[in-house]
Enzyme design. Structure first.
Site, PDB file in Angstrom:
ATOM      1  N   CYS A 136     -37.096  28.293  -5.773  1.00 38.08           N
ATOM      2  CA  CYS A 136     -36.502  29.467  -4.908  1.00 38.08           C
ATOM      3  C   CYS A 136     -37.251  30.669  -4.506  1.00 38.08           C
ATOM      4  O   CYS A 136     -37.934  31.136  -5.441  1.00 38.08           O
ATOM      5  CB  CYS A 136     -34.821  29.726  -5.452  1.00 38.08           C
ATOM      6  SG  CYS A 136     -34.718  31.518  -5.838  1.00 38.08           S
ATOM      7  N   GLU A 137     -37.205  30.687  -3.298  1.00 42.06           N
ATOM      8  CA  GLU A 137     -38.277  31.914  -2.811  1.00 42.06           C
ATOM      9  C   GLU A 137     -37.524  33.397  -2.844  1.00 42.06           C
ATOM     10  O   GLU A 137     -38.174  34.194  -3.040  1.00 42.06           O
ATOM     11  CB  GLU A 137     -38.582  31.858  -1.152  1.00 42.06           C
ATOM     12  CG  GLU A 137     -37.397  31.997  -0.346  1.00 42.06           C
ATOM     13  CD  GLU A 137     -37.680  31.859   1.022  1.00 42.06           C
ATOM     14  OE1 GLU A 137     -38.848  31.065   1.271  1.00 42.06           O
ATOM     15  OE2 GLU A 137     -37.181  32.180   1.870  1.00 42.06           O
ATOM     16  N   HIS A 138     -36.526  33.454  -3.201  1.00 39.76           N
ATOM     17  CA  HIS A 138     -35.815  34.805  -3.675  1.00 39.76           C
ATOM     18  C   HIS A 138     -35.950  35.395  -5.016  1.00 39.76           C
ATOM     19  O   HIS A 138     -36.327  36.488  -5.314  1.00 39.76           O
ATOM     20  CB  HIS A 138     -34.268  34.689  -3.276  1.00 39.76           C
ATOM     21  CG  HIS A 138     -33.860  34.205  -2.062  1.00 39.76           C
ATOM     22  ND1 HIS A 138     -32.977  33.568  -1.992  1.00 39.76           N
ATOM     23  CD2 HIS A 138     -34.440  34.716  -0.700  1.00 39.76           C
ATOM     24  CE1 HIS A 138     -32.753  33.301  -0.380  1.00 39.76           C
ATOM     25  NE2 HIS A 138     -33.917  34.200   0.127  1.00 39.76           N
ATOM     26  N   HIS A 139     -36.363  34.310  -6.132  1.00 43.07           N
ATOM     27  CA  HIS A 139     -36.468  34.873  -7.510  1.00 43.07           C
ATOM     28  C   HIS A 139     -37.552  34.059  -7.932  1.00 43.07           C
ATOM     29  O   HIS A 139     -37.835  34.301  -9.264  1.00 43.07           O
ATOM     30  CB  HIS A 139     -35.036  34.422  -8.030  1.00 43.07           C
ATOM     31  CG  HIS A 139     -34.063  34.918  -7.704  1.00 43.07           C
ATOM     32  ND1 HIS A 139     -33.178  34.351  -6.753  1.00 43.07           N
ATOM     33  CD2 HIS A 139     -33.325  36.252  -7.791  1.00 43.07           C
ATOM     34  CE1 HIS A 139     -31.980  35.145  -6.511  1.00 43.07           C
ATOM     35  NE2 HIS A 139     -32.170  36.209  -7.001  1.00 43.07           N
ATOM     36  N   GLN A 152     -32.885  25.921  -0.423  1.00 42.35           N
ATOM     37  CA  GLN A 152     -32.147  24.471  -0.348  1.00 42.35           C
ATOM     38  C   GLN A 152     -31.640  24.163   0.979  1.00 42.35           C
ATOM     39  O   GLN A 152     -31.953  23.168   1.675  1.00 42.35           O
ATOM     40  CB  GLN A 152     -31.163  24.523  -1.376  1.00 42.35           C
ATOM     41  CG  GLN A 152     -30.187  22.926  -1.292  1.00 42.35           C
ATOM     42  CD  GLN A 152     -29.095  22.727  -2.113  1.00 42.35           C
ATOM     43  OE1 GLN A 152     -29.285  23.443  -3.332  1.00 42.35           O
ATOM     44  NE2 GLN A 152     -28.508  21.887  -1.991  1.00 42.35           N
ATOM     45  N   HIS A 190     -29.492  25.490  -9.618  1.00 40.26           N
ATOM     46  CA  HIS A 190     -30.132  26.723  -9.270  1.00 40.26           C
ATOM     47  C   HIS A 190     -30.320  27.595 -10.349  1.00 40.26           C
ATOM     48  O   HIS A 190     -29.316  28.047 -10.915  1.00 40.26           O
ATOM     49  CB  HIS A 190     -29.705  27.824  -8.022  1.00 40.26           C
ATOM     50  CG  HIS A 190     -30.109  27.002  -6.689  1.00 40.26           C
ATOM     51  ND1 HIS A 190     -30.948  27.316  -6.022  1.00 40.26           N
ATOM     52  CD2 HIS A 190     -29.305  25.646  -6.151  1.00 40.26           C
ATOM     53  CE1 HIS A 190     -30.737  26.557  -4.678  1.00 40.26           C
ATOM     54  NE2 HIS A 190     -29.838  25.657  -4.946  1.00 40.26           N
ATOM     55  N   CYS A 212     -31.713  30.386 -10.790  1.00 35.12           N
ATOM     56  CA  CYS A 212     -31.503  31.772 -10.445  1.00 35.12           C
ATOM     57  C   CYS A 212     -30.224  32.046 -10.535  1.00 35.12           C
ATOM     58  O   CYS A 212     -29.993  33.147 -10.923  1.00 35.12           O
ATOM     59  CB  CYS A 212     -32.118  32.335  -9.083  1.00 35.12           C
ATOM     60  SG  CYS A 212     -31.407  31.233  -7.756  1.00 35.12           S
TER      61      CYS A 212
HETATM   62 ZN   LIG Z   1     -32.764  32.288  -6.242  1.00 33.80          ZN
END
Ligand SMILES: [Zn+2]
Length: 189
Positions: free
Chosen positions: A80-83, A121, A149, A151
């Protein structure tokens, strides 16, 4: 910058991150960690180096088959590109050819190329759909991703083991009946 120089720079940054997190970067278990992480991150983002449409074009054949082609339970691992934490699960893909088919392993390969990038996703689902639509120009294509996920799971934001499902489709899959046929076929074990 050469690949070796990039890896060394990335490793140096990871070493600094470990130090800022309070670690002793010289203790035995961490001595080679920055280099290992740099190499691992290069592998996990290697999907940027491949054009997924080329993957399909490399094995495209003319066939008069007009029924649904389904490739289900394709395992994937992405980040995931956020975490920068993994999300992973299964992809299920169906298309109805319009004179062109592709090798079944190429469909799985397309999933792999998109998964080895920093992702969300939802976008990955749409990118796979568009790649197949643009390349094979089928009567329709549908993509379903089911993923866990880390995260969410490791950070305790949502219920443990919850699964996120995303889907996207084109053409004949706009008809509910066609989508239901696909979904019932992927549910049969
Ligand atoms: Zn994430």
């Amino acid at each position: 910058m050469s690949q070796a120089d990039k890896d060394a720079t990335i490793a140096r940054h990871y070493s600094e991150i470990l130090r800022l997190l309070g670690e002793d970067v010289h203790r035995e278990g961490l001595q080679k960690t920055p280099e290992r992480v740099a190499e691992s991150m290069r592998f996990l983002t290697s999907g940027y180096q491949t054009d997924p449409e080329d993957v399909l074009r490399s094995a495209m054949f003319t066939e008069d088959y007009r029924q649904m082609v389904i490739v289900k339970d394709i395992d994937f691992y992405s980040m995931c590109e956020h975490h920068l934490l993994p999300f992973f699960g299964k992809a299920h893909i169906a298309y109805i050819p319009n004179k062109k088919i592709t090798g079944l392993s190429k469909i799985a390969r397309v999933v792999e190329v998109f998964s080895r990038r920093l992702q969300v996703q939802e976008r990955m689902t749409t990118q796979i759909k568009e790649c197949i639509q643009n390349t094979l120009n089928p009567m329709g294509v549908m993509v379903i991703l089911e993923a866990q996920h880390l995260c969410m799971q490791m950070r305790g934001i949502q219920k443990q083991h919850s699964t996120t499902t995303t889907s996207d489709f084109t053409g004949v899959f706009e008809q509910a009946k066609t989508r239901e046929e696909f979904i019932s076929l992927i549910r049969t074990k």
